[in-house]
Design a protein around this motif. Structure first.
Motif, PDB file in Angstrom:
ATOM      1  N   PHE A   1      93.865 -25.939  50.068  1.00  0.00           N
ATOM      2  CA  PHE A   1      92.902 -24.896  50.492  1.00  0.00           C
ATOM      3  C   PHE A   1      93.285 -24.013  51.709  1.00  0.00           C
ATOM      4  CE2 PHE A   1      89.848 -27.261  47.838  1.00  0.00           C
ATOM      5  CZ  PHE A   1      89.576 -26.363  46.736  1.00  0.00           C
ATOM      6  N   PRO A   2      93.220 -22.997  51.917  1.00  0.00           N
ATOM      7  CA  PRO A   2      93.465 -22.179  53.091  1.00  0.00           C
ATOM      8  C   PRO A   2      92.477 -22.466  53.910  1.00  0.00           C
ATOM      9  CG  PRO A   2      93.747 -20.660  51.189  1.00  0.00           C
ATOM     10  CD  PRO A   2      92.955 -21.735  50.761  1.00  0.00           C
ATOM     11  N   MET A   3      91.088 -22.792  53.706  1.00  0.00           N
ATOM     12  CA  MET A   3      89.851 -22.789  54.925  1.00  0.00           C
ATOM     13  C   MET A   3      90.332 -24.002  55.689  1.00  0.00           C
ATOM     14  SD  MET A   3      86.916 -24.426  55.574  1.00  0.00           S
ATOM     15  CE  MET A   3      86.400 -25.684  54.303  1.00  0.00           C
ATOM     16  N   PRO A   4      90.829 -25.168  55.179  1.00  0.00           N
ATOM     17  CA  PRO A   4      90.980 -26.256  56.379  1.00  0.00           C
ATOM     18  C   PRO A   4      91.960 -25.924  57.414  1.00  0.00           C
ATOM     19  CG  PRO A   4      90.888 -27.171  54.018  1.00  0.00           C
ATOM     20  CD  PRO A   4      90.941 -25.968  53.804  1.00  0.00           C
ATOM     21  N   ALA A   5      92.934 -25.137  56.904  1.00  0.00           N
ATOM     22  CA  ALA A   5      93.778 -24.554  57.995  1.00  0.00           C
ATOM     23  C   ALA A   5      93.043 -23.549  58.881  1.00  0.00           C
ATOM     24  CB  ALA A   5      95.119 -23.740  57.301  1.00  0.00           C
ATOM     25  N   LEU A   6      92.237 -22.609  58.200  1.00  0.00           N
ATOM     26  CA  LEU A   6      91.650 -21.689  59.232  1.00  0.00           C
ATOM     27  C   LEU A   6      90.543 -22.268  60.252  1.00  0.00           C
ATOM     28  CD1 LEU A   6      90.631 -19.013  56.417  1.00  0.00           C
ATOM     29  CD2 LEU A   6      92.223 -18.864  58.397  1.00  0.00           C
ATOM     30  N   ALA A   7      90.031 -23.532  59.717  1.00  0.00           N
ATOM     31  CA  ALA A   7      89.031 -24.334  60.614  1.00  0.00           C
ATOM     32  C   ALA A   7      89.971 -25.011  61.812  1.00  0.00           C
ATOM     33  CB  ALA A   7      88.754 -25.356  59.966  1.00  0.00           C
TER      34      ALA A   7
END
Length: 271
Positions: free
Chosen positions: A196-202
């Motif tokens: 998922f991209p979101m964990p990296a964005l977090a």
């Protein structure tokens, strides 16, 4: 506090308030307009067109960055940025007997579906007992996850819901606390393991951390998360509810995971 600091705080508060006031009514307006063109595919579904999805992505990203406690904004960002990662995860689950059973049964994780008293009675070291120990230590419940709204395909929406509801199982597996440093360490693991991209964005939230914590995150815990998550079995294919009586260490060996560097466990003092 300096004049410039006070001005900066006021500016951030005003910007956050403006985004919040704009995003909520706009989201409701989009929901009304979208539903007039497409019917919901499942309860709670809010169909979005490309512009609406982009608007929600930007708005939720800004709100989540300014206030990571906004679970609704973090959830919305995860859905609008999931893209092809969800399809790949669904396919990975279909390739696994355990994953196929999850997609067939569609189990949910909440205080109504879990017999927490039974799990508390299990022997120490079993996954069920350690999960309830983690819930007690972190003072959380299984009912804290937002429902999925913005993913069109019902099966992919369930995959996202399953990820959300099993996130705390990952915490329990590694006995990780719920403060900023362990949470971001786990995000690095999830990014490598699930895609998922979101964990990296977090991980961008690390700019708000103290320098010592930020250095530990990037030099110790992010490398652990990327190596461990990248080499481990996909955790979304694990039918956790059928493993309550299994030893945690046995599960770790089977999945190919190992504990992060010290200082993040519920069994140690806060770092």
């Amino acid at each position: 506090m300096t004049v410039s600091s006070r001005a900066g705080i006021c500016l951030s508060a005003n910007v956050g308030s403006l985004i919040n006031q704009t995003l909520a009514p706009a989201s409701r307006a989009y929901q009304t307009r979208s539903l007039s063109h497409r019917s919901p595919a499942y309860p709670g579904h809010v169909p979005l067109n490309a512009f609406e999805n982009a608007f929600l992505t930007v708005g939720s990203a800004l709100m989540a960055f300014m206030d990571p406690r906004r679970g609704d904004m973090v959830a919305a960002l995860g859905e609008t940025t999931a893209g092809s990662a969800l399809t790949k995860l669904r396919d990975t689950m279909l390739d696994s007997p355990e994953g196929r059973k999850i997609l067939k049964d569609r189990p949910r994780v909440n205080s109504e579906t879990l017999d927490l008293q039974r799990l508390k009675a299990l022997p120490a070291g079993t996954f069920g007992r350690e999960y309830t120990r983690w819930l007690e230590a972190c003072k959380v419940t299984p009912d804290s996850r937002e429902p999925v709204h913005y993913i069109d395909d019902p099966e992919l929406a369930y995959v996202m819901q399953r990820y959300r509801e099993t996130h705390d199982f990952y915490h329990a597996l590694f006995a990780l606390r719920v403060s900023a440093l362990p949470e971001l360490a786990l995000k690095a693991f999830e990014f490598a393991n699930l895609g998922f991209p979101m964990p990296a964005l977090a991980l961008g939230a690390s700019v708000k951390m103290k320098e010592a914590q930020r250095e530990r995150l990037w030099y110790e815990f992010v490398p652990w998360g990327l190596r461990c998550g990248g080499s481990a079995k996909c955790l979304l294919t694990v039918y956790w509810e059928e493993r309550w009586e299994q030893e945690v260490q046995e599960i770790k060996t089977e999945l190919g995971v190992w504990d992060p560097p010290g200082g993040l466990s519920i069994h140690t003092e806060s770092s």
